[in-house]
Design a protein around this motif. Structure first.
Motif, short mmCIF file in Angstrom:
data_model
loop_
_atom_site.label_atom_id
_atom_site.label_comp_id
_atom_site.label_asym_id
_atom_site.label_seq_id
_atom_site.Cartn_x
_atom_site.Cartn_y
_atom_site.Cartn_z
N LEU A 22 0.81 -1.21 0.00
CA LEU A 22 0.00 0.00 0.00
C LEU A 22 0.85 1.27 0.00
O LEU A 22 0.31 2.37 -0.07
N ALA B 270 -3.46 5.98 -8.48
CA ALA B 270 -3.69 5.48 -7.13
C ALA B 270 -4.45 4.16 -7.13
O ALA B 270 -4.08 3.22 -6.41
N VAL C 133 -4.12 6.87 1.41
CA VAL C 133 -3.95 6.96 -0.04
C VAL C 133 -4.92 7.99 -0.63
O VAL C 133 -4.55 8.78 -1.52
N VAL D 146 -2.96 0.70 -5.74
CA VAL D 146 -3.56 -0.06 -4.64
C VAL D 146 -3.79 -1.51 -5.06
O VAL D 146 -3.45 -2.45 -4.33
N PRO E 112 1.11 3.07 -4.26
CA PRO E 112 0.44 4.20 -4.92
C PRO E 112 1.03 5.55 -4.56
O PRO E 112 1.16 6.42 -5.42
N ILE E 113 1.44 5.72 -3.31
CA ILE E 113 2.01 7.01 -2.90
C ILE E 113 3.40 7.19 -3.51
O ILE E 113 3.76 8.29 -3.95
#
Length: 292
Positions: free
Chosen positions: A84, A153, A186, A157, A87-88
């Motif tokens: 997780l 994003a 997120v 994810v 995405p960032i």
């Protein structure tokens, strides 16, 4: 001899003057703009490429175990087994070039592109006022920009959960967040990054109102970002950094801290908001006086 008097046509038939044309419904104009943007092949290809990027990064990390600490961006090493974060990390990697490119491309097509093809005048004959036209075009840039960030994003994810694997989010502070709270982080990162990219879109829209050549808009916008990056790297110009829109972009990593470090994030939001205000205002001022 009989004299015949001919009455004016309008008086004889009792026909009224044609009614004045009313403004085109805003909803219809917005829908047409969004349909045009989302059906454009290169916009769809850009979204597809952005969606593929997290898959590529996640697959490479899953196969290789990711870079060792000290190699590459620090956050990239934390993606292994902590999906997780993906995405960032992908947003952080794309916000310096790819995402600004998408925003600038849509803004270039919005005004400069239509002006070069002669269709901008047709929109004003719809009739659509110049100020309303700017807001319609700005909304199109906004939607495409937010969609681009969201696509990254969502792809990140899904790739993080399926390919990399994760039972939660291990923060940079060492704590572990459950899935729901991790997805909330997120979502916050998506909103924050969207505001930053909309600021780039507002700048590009202002440039787009000054020219009829879309490539000029892309060159000037991306060139400006490069210049900002160079200025930020010069220690003697540190006083200039608070005025550069790119300052604080790497603070997106603060969403991975527990608790979230909000100082730089809020400052960056305020700075981006100022750029949005200036960009849209400059576009309205230019379009109000531009000879089409």
């Amino acid at each position: 001899m009989t004299t015949t008097t001919t009455a004016p046509t309008g008086a004889a038939t009792g026909a009224a003057a044609p009614p004045a044309r009313s403004a085109a419904p805003l909803g219809r104009v917005l829908l047409a703009e969004l349909r045009w943007i989302l059906r454009r092949p290169r916009n769809l290809l850009a979204l597809l490429g952005l969606a593929a990027l997290p898959v590529l990064i996640g697959t490479v990390i899953a196969l290789t175990g990711g870079p060792s600490p000290g190699d590459g961006p620090p956050l990239l090493a934390s993606v292994a087994g902590n999906g997780l974060v993906l995405p960032i990390v992908t947003l952080m990697l794309t916000q310096n070039l790819l995402l600004p490119l998408v925003s600038a491309m849509v803004a270039a097509d919005a005004l400069a592109g239509e002006s070069s093809h002669g269709t901008l005048r047709g929109l004003l004959l719809a009739p659509v006022s110049r100020v309303r036209l700017v807001w319609v075009k700005a909304t199109g840039v906004l939607v495409m920009t937010v969609l681009a960030v969201t696509v990254i994003a969502v792809s990140g994810v899904l790739t993080g959960l399926v390919v990399v694997g994760s039972d939660g989010l291990v923060t940079l502070s060492g704590t572990t967040l459950p899935l729901g709270e991790a997805l909330g982080r997120v979502a916050l990162a998506v909103g924050w990054c969207s505001v930053q990219m909309v600021a780039i879109g507002a700048i590009a829209l202002a440039i787009s109102s000054l020219t009829d050549h879309p490539l000029v808009v892309l060159a000037v916008t991306l060139g400006t970002l490069i210049v900002f990056g160079v200025l930020a790297a010069i220690p003697s110009l540190e006083w200039l950094q608070p005025f550069l829109v790119t300052t604080g972009w790497y603070s997106i990593a603060d969403f991975l801290r527990d608790p979230i470090a909000t100082g730089d994030l809020l400052t960056s939001l305020w700075r981006a908001g100022c750029y949005i205000l200036v960009g849209v205002s400059a576009t309205i001022a230019r379009m109000a006086t531009k000879d089409l």
